[in-house]
Design a protein around this motif. Sequence first.
Motif, short mmCIF file in Angstrom:
data_model
loop_
_atom_site.label_atom_id
_atom_site.label_comp_id
_atom_site.label_asym_id
_atom_site.label_seq_id
_atom_site.Cartn_x
_atom_site.Cartn_y
_atom_site.Cartn_z
N ALA B 295 -76.26 -14.64 27.76
CA ALA B 295 -75.04 -14.39 26.98
C ALA B 295 -74.98 -12.94 26.51
O ALA B 295 -73.92 -12.32 26.50
CB ALA B 295 -75.01 -15.34 25.79
N ARG B 296 -76.13 -12.41 26.14
CA ARG B 296 -76.12 -11.04 25.64
C ARG B 296 -75.88 -10.03 26.77
O ARG B 296 -75.18 -9.03 26.57
CB ARG B 296 -77.43 -10.75 24.90
CG ARG B 296 -77.44 -11.52 23.60
CD ARG B 296 -78.65 -11.33 22.74
NE ARG B 296 -78.34 -11.93 21.43
CZ ARG B 296 -79.16 -11.99 20.40
NH1 ARG B 296 -80.39 -11.49 20.51
NH2 ARG B 296 -78.79 -12.53 19.26
N ILE B 297 -76.43 -10.30 27.92
CA ILE B 297 -76.15 -9.42 29.06
C ILE B 297 -74.66 -9.51 29.40
O ILE B 297 -74.01 -8.51 29.71
CB ILE B 297 -77.05 -9.77 30.27
CG1 ILE B 297 -78.52 -9.55 29.89
CG2 ILE B 297 -76.67 -8.92 31.48
CD1 ILE B 297 -79.51 -10.15 30.88
N GLY B 298 -74.12 -10.71 29.29
CA GLY B 298 -72.68 -10.89 29.53
C GLY B 298 -71.85 -10.03 28.58
O GLY B 298 -70.80 -9.50 28.97
N THR B 299 -72.30 -9.90 27.36
CA THR B 299 -71.56 -9.06 26.40
C THR B 299 -71.81 -7.58 26.64
O THR B 299 -70.92 -6.76 26.44
CB THR B 299 -71.95 -9.43 24.95
OG1 THR B 299 -71.86 -10.85 24.81
CG2 THR B 299 -71.03 -8.78 23.95
N ALA B 300 -73.01 -7.26 27.08
CA ALA B 300 -73.29 -5.85 27.43
C ALA B 300 -72.29 -5.38 28.48
O ALA B 300 -71.86 -4.22 28.46
CB ALA B 300 -74.72 -5.71 27.95
N VAL B 301 -71.92 -6.28 29.38
CA VAL B 301 -70.96 -5.93 30.43
C VAL B 301 -69.67 -5.37 29.82
O VAL B 301 -69.02 -4.50 30.40
CB VAL B 301 -70.64 -7.15 31.32
CG1 VAL B 301 -69.51 -6.84 32.29
CG2 VAL B 301 -71.89 -7.59 32.09
N GLN B 302 -69.35 -5.84 28.63
CA GLN B 302 -68.10 -5.37 28.01
C GLN B 302 -68.13 -3.86 27.74
O GLN B 302 -67.13 -3.18 27.92
CB GLN B 302 -67.84 -6.14 26.72
CG GLN B 302 -66.44 -5.87 26.17
CD GLN B 302 -66.09 -6.72 24.97
OE1 GLN B 302 -66.85 -7.60 24.56
NE2 GLN B 302 -64.95 -6.46 24.39
N GLY B 303 -69.27 -3.37 27.29
CA GLY B 303 -69.38 -1.93 27.05
C GLY B 303 -69.18 -1.15 28.34
O GLY B 303 -68.49 -0.13 28.39
N LEU B 304 -69.78 -1.66 29.40
CA LEU B 304 -69.63 -1.06 30.73
C LEU B 304 -68.18 -1.13 31.18
O LEU B 304 -67.60 -0.14 31.67
CB LEU B 304 -70.56 -1.81 31.70
CG LEU B 304 -70.35 -1.61 33.19
CD1 LEU B 304 -70.53 -0.14 33.58
CD2 LEU B 304 -71.35 -2.49 33.97
N ALA B 305 -67.57 -2.30 31.01
CA ALA B 305 -66.22 -2.53 31.52
C ALA B 305 -65.21 -1.61 30.81
O ALA B 305 -64.43 -0.91 31.46
CB ALA B 305 -65.83 -4.00 31.32
N HIS B 306 -65.25 -1.62 29.50
CA HIS B 306 -64.28 -0.80 28.78
C HIS B 306 -64.54 0.69 29.02
O HIS B 306 -63.62 1.49 29.07
CB HIS B 306 -64.30 -1.13 27.29
CG HIS B 306 -63.71 -2.47 27.00
ND1 HIS B 306 -62.47 -2.84 27.46
CD2 HIS B 306 -64.18 -3.54 26.33
CE1 HIS B 306 -62.19 -4.07 27.07
NE2 HIS B 306 -63.23 -4.53 26.39
N GLY B 307 -65.82 1.03 29.16
CA GLY B 307 -66.15 2.42 29.48
C GLY B 307 -65.56 2.83 30.83
O GLY B 307 -64.95 3.89 30.97
N GLN B 308 -65.75 1.98 31.82
CA GLN B 308 -65.24 2.28 33.16
C GLN B 308 -63.73 2.47 33.14
O GLN B 308 -63.20 3.42 33.71
CB GLN B 308 -65.62 1.13 34.11
CG GLN B 308 -65.03 1.25 35.52
CD GLN B 308 -65.65 2.38 36.33
OE1 GLN B 308 -66.86 2.60 36.25
NE2 GLN B 308 -64.83 3.10 37.08
N LEU B 309 -63.02 1.56 32.49
CA LEU B 309 -61.56 1.61 32.49
C LEU B 309 -61.07 2.88 31.76
O LEU B 309 -60.15 3.55 32.23
CB LEU B 309 -61.01 0.35 31.83
CG LEU B 309 -59.50 0.12 31.99
CD1 LEU B 309 -59.12 -0.01 33.47
CD2 LEU B 309 -59.08 -1.15 31.23
N SER B 310 -61.72 3.18 30.66
CA SER B 310 -61.33 4.37 29.90
C SER B 310 -61.60 5.63 30.71
O SER B 310 -60.78 6.57 30.73
CB SER B 310 -62.09 4.41 28.57
OG SER B 310 -61.67 5.51 27.80
N PHE B 311 -62.72 5.66 31.39
CA PHE B 311 -63.06 6.82 32.24
C PHE B 311 -62.01 7.01 33.33
O PHE B 311 -61.55 8.12 33.58
CB PHE B 311 -64.46 6.61 32.84
CG PHE B 311 -64.86 7.67 33.83
CD1 PHE B 311 -64.83 9.01 33.50
CD2 PHE B 311 -65.28 7.31 35.11
CE1 PHE B 311 -65.21 9.99 34.42
CE2 PHE B 311 -65.67 8.27 36.03
CZ PHE B 311 -65.62 9.61 35.69
#
Lengths: 599, 599
Positions: B295-311
């Motif tokens: 579950a925590r790795i699943g949430t870590a993905v959110q930081g990656l995801a929003h970072g990617q989209l913003s970039f």
Amino acid sequence: MPDYKAPLRDMQFVINEVLESEKLHQTLSGYEEATEELMDAIVEEGAKFAENVLSPLNQSGDEEGCHWDDGVVTTPAGFPDAYQQYVENGWPALSASVESGGQGMPNLLSIVLSELTGTANWSWAMYPGLSLGAIETVQTHGDAEQKGKYLTHLVSGQWTGTMCLTESHCGSDLGLLRTKAEPQADGTYAISGTKIFISAGEHDMAENIVHIVLARLPDAPAGTKGISLFIVPKFKVNDDGSLGERNAVNCASIEKKMGIKASATCVLNFDGATGYLIGEPNRGLNCMFTFMNTARIGTAVQGLAHGQLSFQGALSYARERLAMRSLTGPKNEDGPADPIIVHPDVRRMLLTQKAFVEGSRALIYFLAQQGDIVDRGDEEAAKKADDLMGMLTPIGKAFVTETGFEVANHGVQIYGGHGFIREWGMEQIVRDARIAMLYEGTTGIQALDLLGRKVLGSGGQLLLEFTGLIDELCGGDVPPECVSLTETLQQYKGEWLDLSAKIGEAAMQNPDEAGGAAVDYLMYSGYITLAYFWARMAIVAQLKISGAGSDDDTQFYEAKLMTARFYYDRLLPRTAGHRETMLSGASNLMDMPEAMFDL
Amino acid sequence: MPDYKAPLRDMQFVINEVLESEKLHQTLSGYEEATEELMDAIVEEGAKFAENVLSPLNQSGDEEGCHWDDGVVTTPAGFPDAYQQYVENGWPALSASVESGGQGMPNLLSIVLSELTGTANWSWAMYPGLSLGAIETVQTHGDAEQKGKYLTHLVSGQWTGTMCLTESHCGSDLGLLRTKAEPQADGTYAISGTKIFISAGEHDMAENIVHIVLARLPDAPAGTKGISLFIVPKFKVNDDGSLGERNAVNCASIEKKMGIKASATCVLNFDGATGYLIGEPNRGLNCMFTFMNTARIGTAVQGLAHGQLSFQGALSYARERLAMRSLTGPKNEDGPADPIIVHPDVRRMLLTQKAFVEGSRALIYFLAQQGDIVDRGDEEAAKKADDLMGMLTPIGKAFVTETGFEVANHGVQIYGGHGFIREWGMEQIVRDARIAMLYEGTTGIQALDLLGRKVLGSGGQLLLEFTGLIDELCGGDVPPECVSLTETLQQYKGEWLDLSAKIGEAAMQNPDEAGGAAVDYLMYSGYITLAYFWARMAIVAQLKISGAGSDDDTQFYEAKLMTARFYYDRLLPRTAGHRETMLSGASNLMDMPEAMFDL
């Protein structure tokens, strides 16, 4: 949304004990009446207005937002009425000159008032806040007729003002602006173009709006040297001062934004609107520069304001919310768990908030005071104050808003999941605070101003003016309890000077070295600047402890000393990363070909 | 809102070249079919779905939000239909076990899929995302009947699942929870209580919802040792698998939030709802721990995801927006100004985004791969992988979401004032990203887990397991161009070990020393962890350059090397501040009496 309770004790500590304003005012012609007693009374009255009238409209204003209908903008319920009270109480005139109908109080009090109103309700405070630029423009650059027609009504608050700079294709780079001003036979100008992001550009709070508009004359040179300044009133003003016909300026829409939703951000269309040239042709940007410092300090207040509100909300929650036991044993044995303020990490966040907020307050009030010295001091004092403002204003604007945003986010974090829920109001503070790093010159723009124009542009003189204050403080009457602070501060000062010389040398070879270092340099400088104010406050507190009149006072001074220590132990060390980053040079930024960024 | 374009090349670089997944899969029983070719094909299909179906609903979902009416929750237009397509394409079953109707693909692919869907539309991805916990719970702890009744439908996506943990007075401290479970004569339990913050707790996307609920049996011990786990379906399930009567669980309201507005966050009332005990009585929290890493790795993905989209959004804007000239002379002579990507500070922000995003991707995929080794590797390998996951999961969760939020804010900053306007979508990314540091264990909770349970709790063993990987990398086949990276990494590794020992020693004397250091320790560790992955990626890139098949490949690898250098030069030095802060000890946090915080 936390109810705002003005931190009067801390405000008065900075005004009276740290900055010793009354003593200064005795030396500034026209400010002699601004005694401690009078200032305290004004600040206390302002606090009541902010707490009782503006604070209750903060969350409802965000929920309701502004509405646009066919050019008419309606502000949230209660906003016009609150503005009416503000005008009736005479607040808009607080620090305006007596000759224009103002009360002639120092600029310092105006900044304190903007902290009070802005912390209670930043969106609301934008409306009177925008008038200040218009007042300063007309007062400084307007002719007698313009002053007669516009100034009194702006100062009384009967009308409000705007600053119309940005166009959709240009914000930071005003040299690109396209709005045109065609001279007319009657000596007026026909203004045509579209301005965006005009705060308070249209609203229902005052009967007229005085727009200050940047535009180009037909024969104007390209770039920033071809920009002139015009007064464009929403309603034209007859010679007898009464309102005339509607001018051809219309609000085409308002923006949907992340935050400050109760502040109307307008697209304004000028369709041959009647404008009146103010100041000399093509010198518009220079005119703007005369109050850029004031405007930037005004925006710095936002970082302080949002930080203060978030801190208050977080502190009360941290005292009430129960979760887990203290790692050193129960502190609330009869309860099911301990209040979260017992946990070191919650304290870390609260103290980070407290240290940034109180440090920023000292910096901002100091800057406001320097403005008063520039206005009323003798030549030598005014020159020195002007140098200090030049150096510290970009730091105040960018560092205080960046750390203010951090502080607002700590407030959300202390609430845990509840921080993300609108009901509690903590997330609104984050949304509202986000704009402060963007408008009135982004952090990047402030950083170039600091490093390029101020530090390197003065050959280091402006920096030395401020490090002179550090030397003065550290070489002065330092109680033994504060020597560890001043010694540390002195070391940082030396490092700062060395670093500035190194960056300057590199920038001589390649200007991108300045650009690549600028934001880290600004943040680095900001941490040291706040360290100066923390040392200064700690020294005052330590010296006062022996003479403290009450237990409350002693505790107040002790809290100051502890917060100073926290700042030096846990926030000032962030300089190390910025320093090393800067020294890595700009090639790690510039080497990558643009096409490779998304590989 | 930027259109999402999946960074396939980089995803495949990590999966195939850095992690060499195909080779690993040959050694993991049941994963042999997960070849590079098959994985590439799956990722490419997932990318199409994310780009074409989910991305167009991201901004409209935020604007529209979810609606609650008398217990019924309506998701934004297009959401149910997209979910239907997702189910029809078989995506929910991707990495579920073959025996429960899944496709039995490695967990790595499931994480990649969640990056794809989550970057395109995080709110939407929450609905299928929440099912994963329910699936894992039933699969691991359910009996045969429970598996038969619930698992197949969850795996197919026909039904979705939830995790009902939080109550209004307790989130992090689940020991305080009050929801009751009364045993009934028929062997079921009557569940009563109110749960809050239940993502996907009610919606219109699937015909049934399987709630996994934490509650207390009547004779349960107080605190965390008295919590049991129950299945509470929205509609009861008949023995033939058909849907029966509505259960007594109702959605009382949905929250108004800062972001992820299209994800329904529900208050659920359980009014004697029929529940089925899953696992042993009073062992509910232990059951939850079995998939806490996932579950925590699943949430870590959110930081990656929003970072990617913003970039992606920021990069395209930085290439198009014209403002000012490069400090080293015009780069776009025919235009009125240069694109802002020429400016060093804009590049600093873009490269910060790129370095965090790509580094985080490597860390997260690595963690997912360790999960696969835990599941299918031999005993020794599984033990080592489990240790690495224990150590790196709190870092992944907290560091990636904290830096992801920073990255999202750089995206807004690059847009200037336009970043604050809803239309562009950049501010939505910030609002959506903010929750990731709060739910699934706040940053503070992750930090205590890392420092207290993992590092100190293992007597340093888990840390040594990871620094062993660093030694292996630095002592391996390092091309000369990468030696400066590995030498720096080795130095940091030594400092990390020393620092951990010092903190551990202090914490032995006073546990608040661990609490006071925890978040700085986590961030410090995060920077070094990402430095490991950057060195690892740089080495792969450098070794591949000689054999690169095309110019495009060479450029891809060169960009990797430049970004690695940027990371080491400009982000890794932030460790210095964290280090010094930690070493200052906890007394600067603990000394201030609670009553003095607002003085």
